[in-house]
Every structure is written in C-alpha cells, then in structure tokens.
Design an enzyme around this catalytic site. Structure first.
Site, PDB file in Angstrom:
ATOM      1  N   LEU A 209       0.865  -1.196   0.000  1.00 13.32           N
ATOM      2  CA  LEU A 209       0.000   0.000   0.000  1.00 13.32           C
ATOM      3  C   LEU A 209       0.887   1.227   0.000  1.00 13.32           C
ATOM      4  O   LEU A 209       1.791   1.313   0.827  1.00 13.32           O
ATOM      5  CB  LEU A 209      -0.801   0.075   1.310  1.00 13.32           C
ATOM      6  CG  LEU A 209      -1.986  -0.828   1.528  1.00 13.32           C
ATOM      7  CD1 LEU A 209      -2.541  -0.557   2.920  1.00 13.32           C
ATOM      8  CD2 LEU A 209      -3.062  -0.572   0.482  1.00 13.32           C
ATOM      9  N   HIS A 210       0.640   2.157  -0.907  1.00 16.72           N
ATOM     10  CA  HIS A 210       1.410   3.409  -0.822  1.00 16.72           C
ATOM     11  C   HIS A 210       0.706   4.616  -1.419  1.00 16.72           C
ATOM     12  O   HIS A 210       1.208   5.727  -1.314  1.00 16.72           O
ATOM     13  CB  HIS A 210       2.772   3.241  -1.486  1.00 16.72           C
ATOM     14  CG  HIS A 210       2.698   3.225  -2.981  1.00 16.72           C
ATOM     15  ND1 HIS A 210       2.319   2.120  -3.688  1.00 16.72           N
ATOM     16  CD2 HIS A 210       2.925   4.199  -3.892  1.00 16.72           C
ATOM     17  CE1 HIS A 210       2.330   2.402  -4.979  1.00 16.72           C
ATOM     18  NE2 HIS A 210       2.686   3.651  -5.135  1.00 16.72           N
ATOM     19  N   ARG A 211      -0.455   4.429  -2.074  1.00 12.75           N
ATOM     20  CA  ARG A 211      -1.123   5.574  -2.719  1.00 12.75           C
ATOM     21  C   ARG A 211      -1.511   6.615  -1.678  1.00 12.75           C
ATOM     22  O   ARG A 211      -2.130   6.262  -0.647  1.00 12.75           O
ATOM     23  CB  ARG A 211      -2.430   5.152  -3.379  1.00 12.75           C
ATOM     24  CG  ARG A 211      -2.284   4.291  -4.531  1.00 12.75           C
ATOM     25  CD  ARG A 211      -2.346   5.029  -5.860  1.00 12.75           C
ATOM     26  NE  ARG A 211      -1.589   4.193  -6.753  1.00 12.75           N
ATOM     27  CZ  ARG A 211      -0.504   4.541  -7.424  1.00 12.75           C
ATOM     28  NH1 ARG A 211      -0.075   5.775  -7.376  1.00 12.75           N
ATOM     29  NH2 ARG A 211       0.141   3.684  -8.156  1.00 12.75           N
ATOM     30  N   ASP A 286      -2.376  -1.360  -3.961  1.00 16.28           N
ATOM     31  CA  ASP A 286      -2.900  -0.191  -4.674  1.00 16.28           C
ATOM     32  C   ASP A 286      -1.888   0.272  -5.717  1.00 16.28           C
ATOM     33  O   ASP A 286      -1.974   1.376  -6.239  1.00 16.28           O
ATOM     34  CB  ASP A 286      -3.278   0.935  -3.700  1.00 16.28           C
ATOM     35  CG  ASP A 286      -2.112   1.403  -2.834  1.00 16.28           C
ATOM     36  OD1 ASP A 286      -0.960   0.967  -3.072  1.00 16.28           O
ATOM     37  OD2 ASP A 286      -2.347   2.216  -1.924  1.00 16.28           O
TER      38      ASP A 286
END
Ligand code: UD1
Length: 371
Positions: A209-211, A286
């Site tokens: 996850l990084h958005r 994501d």
C-alpha cells in the site's frame, strides 16, 4: 546517436532494464552503429531498498548521471529535477531521451527535454485512470501530450491517445517492458524456501500500500489496517511497507496484529518481491505495476482503488478492482480462500519482447536503417 533513459522511482527500474539490454544487444551485434545509450537516475527514490537493490537485482549498470533530488513537495521535486536535468542535456546534447511510466521524474525530464528541442519517447504511454486527483494521471496526460514517440502497453492506451488528438504516426503498440523484466527473471528466482519467512506456496497473502489516497488519510488507513488484520486471521500476511506508509502507520499509532500473523518488513528487492508474488494465494495492493505482474502470473490481485489506468488487467487478467468498499473486498478474499478465483489470460504482446520492439522502432526512425 546519443540516447538518455531516465529512471527516478522504484517502478521505473524494471522498465528501463530491458530497454538498456536491448540497446546493448544491438550495439554488440552492429559495432559500426554509432549509438550510445546512457542512464540518468534523478534520485527521486534514494533509499538503498527503494533504489540500489534494484540496480543490483536487474543487473543495471551504475547510472551515468545521478541528480540526487530526493523528496520534497511535488512542485519542488519536479523543479529540482528540471534544473539538474537541463544541465545534463546542455552538456551531453542527446538526440533523444526515453522516459517511462508516470512518476514526477517522467514529467520533469520530458518537459525539460522538449523545451530544448530534444525528442522524447514515452514508454507506457496512453494509460488513463480518468482520476485527475492522482498525481500520476497529471504526469501521464502531460507527458503524452509533449512526447514524440508513444509506446503503448495495452489497447486502451491507443483509444485514449486517439481521443486526446495525438497523431497515430507517433503511437506504437509494443507490449509491456515491466513484463519483459518479469519474464527474463522468472527462471532466475530463488525458491520460496530459500527466503527467510518460512512460507508455504499459496498459504499467505502479499500486501502493498502506498497511494496517497489510501495512506495519507488516517481514517482510510485505519480501515485498511483493520482489513489486513482480518485477512491475517485466515492466512499469514506478508507486508513490505513503503516509507510513506510506514510513516503514516507510526504517526497514527495504528495497531497491527501479532508479528506471527503479519510480517511487516522494509521494502524488498525485485527478485525477492516477485518470488513472494509468484507463490502468494493472492495479492492486495494499490500499485499500478503489481496489477500487471499478477495478471501475467495468473495470481488474483485485489486492487484497493476506485479506478485503474490498466483496465486490461480487469477485463482479461486476474485483477479485481474493489473501489472503497472493504466488506466487498473481504467477500472476494473469502471466495479465494474457498478456492474460487478469476482465471485470467496474458494480454496481447506481453511476451517479453516489448523493449526489443521499442529499440528497433527508435533506431529505424533515427538512423533510418532496418535490421
Ligand atoms: C512515487 C510515485 C508513484 C509510484 C511510487 C512507487 C510520483 C508522483 N509518485 O510515489 O507513482 O507508484 O513512487 O513507490 O512520482 N521516501 C523515502 N525513501 C525513498 C523514497 C521516498 O523515505 O527512497 C519517502 C519520502 O519521505 C517521500 C515519500 O516517501 O516524501 C514519498 O516519496 P515520493 O517519491 O514523493 O512518492 P511515492 O509515494 O514514493
């Protein structure tokens, strides 16, 4: 002919590696060819495990130029890259620059080059999420609008570029350089049992996850952590954590399940990460590129986003575009736990030869020779 390819952030490295190799192969075969391919690393990503490890894993040479711009606001980061890249272009006077993907380095370098009258090739052109709140969408639209050669990974890109009035002559459907890297490293991967996590194939879930839309909003991030905690009651979760996400988890003191059910770790290198992806029961992400890699590998991918710029991975591949509803996401997880999963196909031209096609087209255009 002098060409500079630009890398900046983690997802760029695996796209430029096969392009570099294709140029080197061509140069080796034709030593009369007056061709030089160089690499410029902007330094947008700079941590050892966000950058250096990829150069090693992907057998990329040390970059010819390193701009060392690091992290800052979008405007500052883009501006620093432009200032530093302009110096390189004025010194080197390349005939062409190649940019890949949709990160700030992609836009900054293409804009700098085109203003100096240097031709720009954009690899992974035409992808559109139609969500202009994503910084990447702005980078894609602007880069495509000023590029001279646009290399497209899936047919939706052809439709998008046509609609935006980009002339067909500039656009080439060539396949996917990220998949070129995946195909060339699949036979060289370590075994799952060689990794230190004590995992059995199809018995764990891989999460990334990084958005900003997921991790910068504490409420959303907290719901996502609950969702991951819930998955971990059924299967072990392997979660390499992006620096942006780690900061957000720590700043908001979010509770993560016991270490024996969720392995939180620093970002992983390329070979280790794709080994974990290949043997996962499914992936939760994501990311953009992971949607494509899982489709190639036939691994279910639960994408925690409302849009995707890579619709082929949903239409043909194994990607589930979930939207915001995490209950729905968990229903899909349960289906997969019960053995029901999407059976996908490999998209057209994702055959490991995209970089070769790109290099052939560029060399023919510039040197007017055909091999
Ligand atoms: C960037 C790309 C995104 C891509 C992602 C892959 C843009 C607009 N975004 O997002 O499209 O999917 O890379 O990872 O270009 N940081 C470190 N060490 C690093 C790099 C970053 O600690 O080596 C931290 C910094 O505090 C920085 C934050 O992570 O502020 C975000 O980095 P940044 O490059 O701005 O964007 P990403 O979220 O990584």
């Amino acid at each position: 002919m002098k060409i500079i390819s630009v890398v900046g952030a983690r997802p760029n490295f695996m796209k430029v590696a096969p392009i570099h190799r294709a140029f080197q192969n061509l140069i080796q075969k034709n030593n009369s060819l007056n061709l030089k391919h160089m690499i410029c690393h902007t330094g947008q990503h700079y941590d050892e495990n966000m950058s250096k490890i990829f150069f090693n894993d992907l057998e990329l040479p040390e970059p010819d130029f390193y701009l060392g711009v690091g992290s800052s606001s979008h405007a500052k980061q883009t501006a620093y890259i432009m200032i530093e890249f302009e110096k390189i272009l004025l010194n080197e006077k390349p005939d062409l620059i190649i940019v890949v993907g949709d990160v700030n380095s992609t836009l900054a370098c293409s804009l700098t080059a085109v203003k100096l009258g240097i031709k720009v090739a954009h690899v992974e052109a035409g992808l559109r999420s139609f969500d202009r709140s994503m910084p990447e969408e702005i980078n894609r639209i602007l880069t495509d609008s000023i590029s001279d050669y646009l290399f497209v990974t899936e047919k939706s890109g052809l439709v998008n570029l046509k609609r935006e009035g980009i002339s067909d002559e500039k656009v080439f459907f060539v396949g996917n350089c990220m998949i070129d890297s995946l195909i060339s490293y699949l036979p060289k991967l370590p075994e799952l049992s060689d990794l230190s996590y004590n995992l059995l194939p199809k018995n764990y879930v891989l999460v990334t996850l990084h958005r900003p839309s997921n991790v910068d909003n504490p409420e959303r991030l907290s719901e996502l952590i609950d969702f991951i905690n819930k998955i971990s009651k059924y299967k072990k979760v392997i979660f390499p954590v992006h620096p942006r996400t780690r900061k957000a988890i720590e700043n908001n003191s979010l509770p993560i399940n016991d270490k024996s059910s969720i392995y939180l770790m620093n970002p992983l290198g390329y070979l280790e990460f794709i080994t974990l992806m290949k043997h996962a029961l499914f992936v939760v992400t994501d990311s953009g590129g992971i949607q494509e890699e899982t489709t190639y590998l036939g691994i279910p991918c639960i994408t925690l986003r409302t849009t995707t710029e890579r619709p082929i991975t949903v239409d043909v591949g194994t990607n589930y575009l979930i939207g915001e509803d995490l209950e729905y996401a968990f229903n899909i997880c349960e289906e997969i736990f019960n053995g029901e999963k999407k059976i996908g196909k490999i998209p057209e031209l994702w055959d490991g030869r995209a970089a070769e096609r790109i290099v052939k087209i560029l060399v023919e255009k510039f040197l007017n020779i055909s091999r």
